[in-house]
Scaffold this active site. Sequence first.
Site, PDB file in Angstrom:
ATOM      1  N   GLN A 132     112.376  40.561  18.192  1.00 61.43           N
ATOM      2  CA  GLN A 132     112.927  41.899  17.960  1.00 61.43           C
ATOM      3  C   GLN A 132     113.866  41.870  16.753  1.00 61.43           C
ATOM      4  O   GLN A 132     113.790  42.732  15.875  1.00 61.43           O
ATOM      5  CB  GLN A 132     113.690  42.357  19.215  1.00 61.43           C
ATOM      6  CG  GLN A 132     114.292  43.745  19.094  1.00 61.43           C
ATOM      7  CD  GLN A 132     113.227  44.820  19.029  1.00 61.43           C
ATOM      8  OE1 GLN A 132     112.333  44.866  19.859  1.00 61.43           O
ATOM      9  NE2 GLN A 132     113.291  45.690  18.030  1.00 61.43           N
ATOM     10  N   ASP A 222     120.693  50.111  22.560  1.00 61.57           N
ATOM     11  CA  ASP A 222     119.675  49.613  23.494  1.00 61.57           C
ATOM     12  C   ASP A 222     120.096  50.103  24.881  1.00 61.57           C
ATOM     13  O   ASP A 222     121.226  50.586  25.072  1.00 61.57           O
ATOM     14  CB  ASP A 222     119.626  48.068  23.420  1.00 61.57           C
ATOM     15  CG  ASP A 222     118.572  47.446  24.351  1.00 61.57           C
ATOM     16  OD1 ASP A 222     117.673  48.169  24.819  1.00 61.57           O
ATOM     17  OD2 ASP A 222     118.661  46.225  24.623  1.00 61.57           O
ATOM     18  N   CYS A 262     115.602  49.273  19.945  1.00 59.99           N
ATOM     19  CA  CYS A 262     114.478  48.339  20.141  1.00 59.99           C
ATOM     20  C   CYS A 262     113.364  48.959  20.980  1.00 59.99           C
ATOM     21  O   CYS A 262     112.226  48.505  20.909  1.00 59.99           O
ATOM     22  CB  CYS A 262     114.980  47.060  20.785  1.00 59.99           C
ATOM     23  SG  CYS A 262     115.786  47.348  22.370  1.00 59.99           S
ATOM     24  N   ARG A 290     107.355  45.206  14.459  1.00 59.22           N
ATOM     25  CA  ARG A 290     107.171  44.034  15.325  1.00 59.22           C
ATOM     26  C   ARG A 290     105.882  43.295  14.927  1.00 59.22           C
ATOM     27  O   ARG A 290     105.844  42.071  14.892  1.00 59.22           O
ATOM     28  CB  ARG A 290     107.084  44.476  16.804  1.00 59.22           C
ATOM     29  CG  ARG A 290     108.355  45.070  17.377  1.00 59.22           C
ATOM     30  CD  ARG A 290     109.445  44.027  17.536  1.00 59.22           C
ATOM     31  NE  ARG A 290     109.067  42.925  18.383  1.00 59.22           N
ATOM     32  CZ  ARG A 290     109.145  42.919  19.720  1.00 59.22           C
ATOM     33  NH1 ARG A 290     109.656  43.962  20.343  1.00 59.22           N
ATOM     34  NH2 ARG A 290     108.774  41.871  20.430  1.00 59.22           N
TER      35      ARG A 290
HETATM   36  N1   CP Z   1     111.335  46.115  22.315  1.00 56.29           N
HETATM   37  C1   CP Z   1     110.532  45.447  23.159  1.00 56.29           C
HETATM   38  O1   CP Z   1     110.549  44.203  23.270  1.00 56.29           O
HETATM   39  O2   CP Z   1     109.681  46.251  23.845  1.00 56.29           O
HETATM   40  P1   CP Z   1     108.799  45.829  25.115  1.00 56.29           P
HETATM   41  O3   CP Z   1     109.766  45.507  26.229  1.00 56.29           O
HETATM   42  O4   CP Z   1     107.951  47.025  25.404  1.00 56.29           O
HETATM   43  O5   CP Z   1     107.995  44.618  24.754  1.00 56.29           O
HETATM   44  N1  NVA Z   2     117.822  44.628  26.623  1.00 52.32           N
HETATM   45  C1  NVA Z   2     116.532  45.068  27.077  1.00 52.32           C
HETATM   46  C2  NVA Z   2     115.549  44.984  25.962  1.00 52.32           C
HETATM   47  C3  NVA Z   2     114.150  45.414  26.284  1.00 52.32           C
HETATM   48  C4  NVA Z   2     113.206  45.267  25.128  1.00 52.32           C
HETATM   49  C5  NVA Z   2     116.093  44.228  28.263  1.00 52.32           C
HETATM   50  O1  NVA Z   2     116.312  43.004  28.258  1.00 52.32           O
HETATM   51  O2  NVA Z   2     115.573  44.784  29.219  1.00 52.32           O
END
Ligand code: CP
Ligand code: NVA
Length: 303
Positions: A132, A222, A262, A290
């Site tokens: 990410q 996030d 993200c 990505r």
């Molecule tokens: N941002 C990200 O990693 O998305 P996913 O959880 O959908 O893979």
């Molecule tokens: N911080 C979040 C990011 C998801 C892509 C998680 O770990 O769930």
Amino acid sequence: MRHFTDLTDLTRDELAQLLREAARLKAAQKRREANDTMARRVVGLVFEKPSLRTRVSFEAAVAQMGGNSLFLPAQEVGLGWRESLEDFARTMNHYLDAMVLRVFKHTTVTSIAKVASIPIINGLSDAAHPCQAAADLLTVQECFGEVKGRTIVFIGDGNNVARSLALGCGMLGAKFRLSAPSGYGFEKSFTSTVRKHAPDAKLESETDPIKAVKDADILYTDVWTSMGQESEREERLKKFSPYQLNAELLSQAPKHVKVLHCLPAHRGEEITDEVMDGPQSVVFEQAGNRLHAQKAILELLLK
Ligand code: CP
Ligand code: NVA
């Protein structure tokens, strides 16, 4: 064996080169140029948690580079419970050319990496989300020409996404400021890791989100409750509510600021529709990046 368990597996020059290569690969993909870097290679995707972007962008990247991928839900392959992590890894060494892992505990990634004779890529752990961060830094580079000298302000939880981005910003000479409620910032051990890897890192914290955004080039947020923290949701909703990225907070930032997330977003919690769908948001371009960043990662590890 080279792995990508965290950005610390790269030197600062390698990270800068990775972003240049990702930009080149993005342009090449637009022209539909052939790419056979992954020809006759198989990548395993072992996931303990749900995913849209990570899974699909890796599968698409491998396919566009002429290879094959196998989606292996952790429950199905018995990761860590049907046999030891080490025996799992020692077996996969004979079938695969690389493995992407999305796991709860970061030590699952590092334990596997220790015995793996194929590259191990961290596709998100509780501690880090380096794929990410690579896409995020590529997006910053696209918005401003270079990452160096920019101010990236992360509003919300000092989580896996924030940590990897902070590390990447430190490595590339951008200022990173975290605006989190007290108790949700970075641990001392993490800031020392950043300082060890990037001694001149400009890492700041500011609990007041209005003060935090004043000189931002990028505003990043996030979810407040990451995967695995569901039992803390009610408490987190209360503590994080002053940290919502909404039109009012955005108006306190410079006019040129861009908004990153993200994804997946919890719209109406950490970010409002108005901001996410507004003209300063580049979140879907960021999600698209990505694909290109991960192609550059696969190339670095396998070429
Ligand atoms: N941002 C990200 O990693 O998305 P996913 O959880 O959908 O893979
Ligand atoms: N911080 C979040 C990011 C998801 C892509 C998680 O770990 O769930």
